[in-house]
Design an enzyme around this catalytic site. Structure first.
Site, PDB file in Angstrom:
ATOM      1  N   ARG A  18     118.306 -36.003 143.580  1.00 23.42           N
ATOM      2  CA  ARG A  18     119.252 -34.981 143.116  1.00 23.42           C
ATOM      3  C   ARG A  18     118.694 -34.256 141.882  1.00 23.42           C
ATOM      4  NH1 ARG A  18     121.679 -33.058 138.756  1.00 23.42           N
ATOM      5  NH2 ARG A  18     121.842 -35.179 137.997  1.00 23.42           N
ATOM      6  N   CYS A 244     111.952 -28.012 134.584  1.00 26.24           N
ATOM      7  CA  CYS A 244     112.401 -26.640 134.790  1.00 26.24           C
ATOM      8  C   CYS A 244     111.396 -25.847 135.615  1.00 26.24           C
ATOM      9  CB  CYS A 244     112.597 -25.976 133.435  1.00 26.24           C
ATOM     10  SG  CYS A 244     113.182 -24.300 133.597  1.00 26.24           S
TER      11      CYS A 244
END
Ligand code: MG
Length: 313
Positions: A18, A244
């Protein structure tokens, strides 16, 4: 004795399917996700956050939540967890047969607003409705408190903000609070101070977990101090998956292999087979088609590549 008495065993809560995959730009098939999770289970991990039941439009990478859960091996001692943003997501998680859910809010106002598009007060009110519904269904609930150790927008975050949220979330029936170092700003002294403050003010140490990011290379040092404080649940992500997509190469989550390697070498049991875990990391790297940042992962993947080369030479 600088280290003091350490817990004999810890629980590693794996977040890669996740927290790791939601930031990936590459398309990963449901079957590949299931194959990664199968490898994580085979390594001995017993708590795995597999997906998020957010509106599919928000995170296309996780739009296959229900299909994925249906593919996973069902073992009595394996707990799959799904993130839920609201009661609609909770209902989808229930329909998929999930037994544990995670929820999110931030200790800092600006991060909460940017991440969840609502105030901390609104998020808390939402969770105070959602948590009792989940508990009535017999689910386990963990709540991530983001930016506990610092906010990318506000900088310093008052520990009292975390304490206030912790008290309210536990009162609502939450089983576990996850102290999130969302952008890797925490240092070991601060980790000790915040955990001690929460425990001194009546929060049970067993109700706390930690979620460290290795952005500045301090995740393992922070994990060690948390262990010394008596924390026994540690979030981690295989090969350090996560980070990121707009900052290529930026370190993301604390790598599971690094945590397991260090704790096992110290005599703290994790229940995880390091080589099998590292093989799961190599699989993740193959699927994503790029090198991943975990330190033990790189060491292991390097020896795998050398072995393949000498075999095919
Ligand atoms: Mg994370």
């Amino acid at each position: 004795m600088v280290l003091g008495a350490l817990p004999a065993a810890v629980r590693v809560y794996e977040v890669s399917p996740r927290d790791g995959l939601q930031n990936e730009t590459a398309i990963i098939s449901t079957a590949q996700k299931a194959a990664l999770i199968e490898r994580l289970v085979a390594s001995g991990l017993r708590d795995i956050e597999v997906t998020s039941f957010v509106r599919p439009r928000w995170i296309p990478q996780l739009a296959d939540a229900a299909e994925l859960v249906a593919l996973l091996p069902q073992l009595p001692d394996v707990n799959y967890w799904g993130l839920v943003p609201n009661v609609v997501g909770l209902e989808r998680a229930l329909q998929s047969g999930m037994r544990g859910v995670g929820t999110v809010l931030s200790a800092s106002e600006t991060h909460n607003k940017k991440n969840l598009n609502r105030t901390v007060r609104e998020s808390l009110a939402g969770l105070e409705e959602l948590i009792p519904v989940a508990k009535d269904e017999g689910m386990r609930v963990r709540a991530y408190i983001s930016t506990v150790f610092g906010c990318p927008y506000e900088g310093h975050v008052a520990p009292e903000a975390t304490l206030a949220l912790a008290e309210r979330l536990l009162a609502a029936g939450c089983d576990e609070l996850v102290l999130g170092d969302t952008v890797g700003m925490a240092n070991p002294v601060q980790v000790e101070q915040i955990i001690s403050m929460l425990v001194d003010r009546g929060i049970a140490i067993d109700a706390l977990a930690v979620h460290f990011h290795d952005t500045r290379g301090t995740a393992l040092a922070n994990a060690l101090v948390a262990l010394q404080c008596g924390i026994t649940t540690f979030d981690a992500s295989v090969a350090g998956l996560g980070g990121c997509p707009y900052a290529p190469g930026a370190a993301g989550n604390l790598a599971s292999e690094d945590l397991v390697q260090m704790f096992e070498a110290m005599g703290v049991r994790t229940g995880v087979h390091l080589d099998r875990l590292a093989d799961a990391g190599v699989y993740a790297e193959e699927v994503l088609g790029r090198e991943l940042a975990g330190r033990y992962h790189q060491f292991h993947a390097g020896s795998v590549r050398r072995a393949v080369r000498s075999h095919t030479a």
